[in-house]
Write a protein that holds these residues in place. Sequence first.
Motif, mmCIF file in Angstrom:
data_model
loop_
_atom_site.group_PDB
_atom_site.id
_atom_site.type_symbol
_atom_site.label_atom_id
_atom_site.label_comp_id
_atom_site.label_asym_id
_atom_site.label_seq_id
_atom_site.Cartn_x
_atom_site.Cartn_y
_atom_site.Cartn_z
ATOM 1 N N ARG A 89 0.856 -1.196 0.000
ATOM 2 C CA ARG A 89 0.000 0.000 0.000
ATOM 3 C C ARG A 89 0.888 1.241 0.000
ATOM 4 O O ARG A 89 0.492 2.284 -0.471
ATOM 5 C CB ARG A 89 -0.908 0.002 1.221
ATOM 6 N N THR A 90 2.068 1.087 0.562
ATOM 7 C CA THR A 90 3.084 2.145 0.487
ATOM 8 C C THR A 90 4.252 1.582 -0.315
ATOM 9 O O THR A 90 4.520 0.376 -0.250
ATOM 10 C CB THR A 90 3.570 2.585 1.888
ATOM 11 N N PRO A 91 4.954 2.415 -1.071
ATOM 12 C CA PRO A 91 6.051 1.924 -1.914
ATOM 13 C C PRO A 91 7.143 1.230 -1.085
ATOM 14 O O PRO A 91 7.533 1.712 -0.027
ATOM 15 C CB PRO A 91 6.602 3.201 -2.565
ATOM 16 N N GLN A 92 7.583 0.090 -1.584
ATOM 17 C CA GLN A 92 8.646 -0.685 -0.932
ATOM 18 C C GLN A 92 9.615 -1.158 -1.995
ATOM 19 O O GLN A 92 9.214 -1.460 -3.113
ATOM 20 C CB GLN A 92 8.070 -1.927 -0.227
ATOM 21 N N TYR A 93 10.890 -1.256 -1.635
ATOM 22 C CA TYR A 93 11.854 -1.906 -2.516
ATOM 23 C C TYR A 93 12.068 -3.309 -1.975
ATOM 24 O O TYR A 93 11.630 -3.628 -0.858
ATOM 25 C CB TYR A 93 13.148 -1.093 -2.650
ATOM 26 N N LYS A 113 14.589 0.017 -6.957
ATOM 27 C CA LYS A 113 13.313 -0.115 -7.654
ATOM 28 C C LYS A 113 12.218 -0.279 -6.602
ATOM 29 O O LYS A 113 12.254 -1.217 -5.806
ATOM 30 C CB LYS A 113 13.341 -1.325 -8.596
ATOM 31 N N TYR A 114 11.280 0.640 -6.601
ATOM 32 C CA TYR A 114 10.175 0.608 -5.649
ATOM 33 C C TYR A 114 8.928 0.032 -6.313
ATOM 34 O O TYR A 114 8.660 0.306 -7.470
ATOM 35 C CB TYR A 114 9.862 2.014 -5.135
ATOM 36 N N TYR A 115 8.195 -0.730 -5.527
ATOM 37 C CA TYR A 115 6.951 -1.349 -5.993
ATOM 38 C C TYR A 115 5.808 -0.835 -5.126
ATOM 39 O O TYR A 115 5.974 -0.646 -3.923
ATOM 40 C CB TYR A 115 7.022 -2.872 -5.856
ATOM 41 N N VAL A 116 4.656 -0.632 -5.742
ATOM 42 C CA VAL A 116 3.479 -0.176 -5.002
ATOM 43 C C VAL A 116 2.228 -0.733 -5.696
ATOM 44 O O VAL A 116 2.238 -0.974 -6.904
ATOM 45 C CB VAL A 116 3.443 1.374 -4.909
ATOM 46 N N LEU A 117 1.171 -0.940 -4.910
ATOM 47 C CA LEU A 117 -0.087 -1.410 -5.484
ATOM 48 C C LEU A 117 -0.633 -0.394 -6.472
ATOM 49 O O LEU A 117 -0.613 0.808 -6.201
ATOM 50 C CB LEU A 117 -1.143 -1.589 -4.384
ATOM 51 N N SER A 118 -1.144 -0.874 -7.583
ATOM 52 C CA SER A 118 -1.877 -0.003 -8.505
ATOM 53 C C SER A 118 -3.297 0.120 -7.941
ATOM 54 O O SER A 118 -3.664 -0.578 -6.989
ATOM 55 C CB SER A 118 -1.916 -0.641 -9.893
ATOM 56 N N GLU A 119 -4.096 0.974 -8.528
ATOM 57 C CA GLU A 119 -5.487 1.115 -8.100
ATOM 58 C C GLU A 119 -6.207 -0.233 -8.266
ATOM 59 O O GLU A 119 -6.927 -0.681 -7.386
ATOM 60 C CB GLU A 119 -6.159 2.190 -8.953
ATOM 61 N N TYR A 120 -5.962 -0.877 -9.401
ATOM 62 C CA TYR A 120 -6.524 -2.201 -9.686
ATOM 63 C C TYR A 120 -6.004 -3.217 -8.664
ATOM 64 O O TYR A 120 -6.765 -4.042 -8.156
ATOM 65 C CB TYR A 120 -6.144 -2.600 -11.115
ATOM 66 N N GLY A 121 -4.722 -3.122 -8.341
ATOM 67 C CA GLY A 121 -4.109 -4.019 -7.365
ATOM 68 C C GLY A 121 -4.740 -3.889 -5.992
ATOM 69 O O GLY A 121 -4.950 -4.883 -5.297
ATOM 70 N N LEU A 122 -5.063 -2.669 -5.602
ATOM 71 C CA LEU A 122 -5.709 -2.444 -4.303
ATOM 72 C C LEU A 122 -7.092 -3.090 -4.287
ATOM 73 O O LEU A 122 -7.463 -3.748 -3.317
ATOM 74 C CB LEU A 122 -5.806 -0.938 -4.005
ATOM 75 N N GLU A 123 -7.835 -2.916 -5.385
ATOM 76 C CA GLU A 123 -9.155 -3.541 -5.509
ATOM 77 C C GLU A 123 -9.056 -5.056 -5.350
ATOM 78 O O GLU A 123 -9.802 -5.668 -4.589
ATOM 79 C CB GLU A 123 -9.702 -3.272 -6.913
ATOM 80 N N ILE A 124 -8.136 -5.645 -6.101
ATOM 81 C CA ILE A 124 -7.942 -7.099 -6.064
ATOM 82 C C ILE A 124 -7.489 -7.544 -4.673
ATOM 83 O O ILE A 124 -7.994 -8.527 -4.125
ATOM 84 C CB ILE A 124 -6.925 -7.553 -7.142
ATOM 85 N N PHE A 125 -6.554 -6.804 -4.082
ATOM 86 C CA PHE A 125 -6.067 -7.140 -2.741
ATOM 87 C C PHE A 125 -7.224 -7.168 -1.739
ATOM 88 O O PHE A 125 -7.348 -8.108 -0.955
ATOM 89 C CB PHE A 125 -4.981 -6.168 -2.278
ATOM 90 N N LEU A 126 -8.069 -6.140 -1.759
ATOM 91 C CA LEU A 126 -9.173 -6.076 -0.796
ATOM 92 C C LEU A 126 -10.142 -7.240 -0.982
ATOM 93 O O LEU A 126 -10.644 -7.804 -0.002
ATOM 94 C CB LEU A 126 -9.896 -4.724 -0.896
ATOM 95 N N GLN A 127 -10.380 -7.636 -2.232
ATOM 96 C CA GLN A 127 -11.255 -8.796 -2.494
ATOM 97 C C GLN A 127 -10.594 -10.096 -2.029
ATOM 98 O O GLN A 127 -11.248 -10.953 -1.431
ATOM 99 C CB GLN A 127 -11.608 -8.867 -3.975
ATOM 100 N N LEU A 128 -9.291 -10.231 -2.317
ATOM 101 C CA LEU A 128 -8.563 -11.429 -1.880
ATOM 102 C C LEU A 128 -8.527 -11.535 -0.356
ATOM 103 O O LEU A 128 -8.663 -12.628 0.206
ATOM 104 C CB LEU A 128 -7.120 -11.413 -2.402
ATOM 105 N N LYS A 129 -8.341 -10.389 0.285
ATOM 106 C CA LYS A 129 -8.300 -10.356 1.753
ATOM 107 C C LYS A 129 -9.632 -10.857 2.322
ATOM 108 O O LYS A 129 -9.661 -11.684 3.232
ATOM 109 C CB LYS A 129 -8.020 -8.923 2.212
#
Length: 115
Positions: A26-30, A76-92
């Motif tokens: 949810r926050t950028p991480q390397y 290189k930092y990685y962060v959830l996309s808007e779509y990724g957040l949607e999918i994450f919340l459904q998976l959770k």
Amino acid sequence: MSQLLNSLTTELRRGTLTLAVLSQLRTPQYGYSLVQLLEGSGIAIDQSTLYPLLRRLEKQELVSSSWDTSESRPRKYYVLSEYGLEIFLQLKKEWIANSKELYSLLKGEEEDELN
């Protein structure tokens, strides 16, 4: 541990690692900061597992990445996309429901073994 048990344990962990990684983006991480966060929660993950997983998540458009070159060592930092957040919340939500159901089954098994 038998080879079969190792294989089944790996299979069981595969899905949980994806969910664990998504939960921390949810926050950028390397890569290394992500490993530290996960290990801090008791989830061990090898870099040889993490980086292919991050690349797959990026290809699936769940995660986006960007380079930070402001430090002496580019990261290189990685962060959830808007779509990724949607999918994450459904998976959770799915994970929590499935965990409750499975816990109920396993708890019933445990009680049967005690009697």
